[in-house]
Design a protein around this motif. Structure first.
Motif, PDB file in Angstrom:
ATOM      1  N   LEU A  14       0.931  -1.203   0.155  1.00 51.28           N
ATOM      2  CA  LEU A  14      -0.055  -0.048   0.112  1.00 51.28           C
ATOM      3  C   LEU A  14       0.748   1.217  -0.054  1.00 51.28           C
ATOM      4  O   LEU A  14       1.621   1.387   0.784  1.00 51.28           O
ATOM      5  N   VAL A  27      -2.793   0.856  -4.224  1.00 48.50           N
ATOM      6  CA  VAL A  27      -1.704  -0.363  -3.997  1.00 48.50           C
ATOM      7  C   VAL A  27      -0.549  -0.495  -5.258  1.00 48.50           C
ATOM      8  O   VAL A  27      -1.253  -0.133  -6.332  1.00 48.50           O
ATOM      9  N   SER A  37      -0.111   0.474 -10.539  1.00 49.56           N
ATOM     10  CA  SER A  37      -0.860   1.114  -9.256  1.00 49.56           C
ATOM     11  C   SER A  37      -2.438   0.915  -9.388  1.00 49.56           C
ATOM     12  O   SER A  37      -2.926   0.835 -10.549  1.00 49.56           O
ATOM     13  N   ALA A  40      -7.258   0.383  -4.054  1.00 53.26           N
ATOM     14  CA  ALA A  40      -7.239  -0.764  -3.120  1.00 53.26           C
ATOM     15  C   ALA A  40      -8.145  -0.520  -2.134  1.00 53.26           C
ATOM     16  O   ALA A  40      -8.366   0.237  -1.387  1.00 53.26           O
ATOM     17  N   VAL A  65      -8.051  -5.969  -1.492  1.00 49.74           N
ATOM     18  CA  VAL A  65      -6.807  -6.720  -1.071  1.00 49.74           C
ATOM     19  C   VAL A  65      -7.077  -7.070   0.491  1.00 49.74           C
ATOM     20  O   VAL A  65      -7.947  -6.686   1.155  1.00 49.74           O
TER      21      VAL A  65
END
Length: 83
Positions: A14, A27, A37, A40, A65
């Protein structure tokens, strides 16, 4: 919205912490021979720098995630964070 199936199961870190169900973070995911990228999302807030695993793609460069420690990383359990 087409899900990116290639990102599922990829590790990442992250760069902006998540706010749980309230809002996403960002993330940096190791994928396709480089890093990309994604926004997230997580069930619980996670701070910046948390290692994560992508468990689902929401499409449009958004992923779900969970916090994750690579079991093959010999330095992962070091409390001092030194690598």
């Amino acid at each position: 919205m087409v899900a990116d199936q290639a990102v599922i199961g990829c590790p990442g870190v992250l760069v902006i912490g998540t706010r749980g169900t309230v809002g996403p973070g960002e993330v940096l995911v190791k994928i396709r021979g480089g890093s990309e990228s994604f926004l997230a999302w997580s069930e619980e807030p996670l701070p910046k720098g948390t290692p994560v695993l992508v468990i689902e793609s929401r499409g449009t460069r958004q992923v779900d995630v969970i916090e994750w420690t690579d079991p093959t990383d010999p330095w992962a359990d070091r409390a001092d964070g030194i690598r």
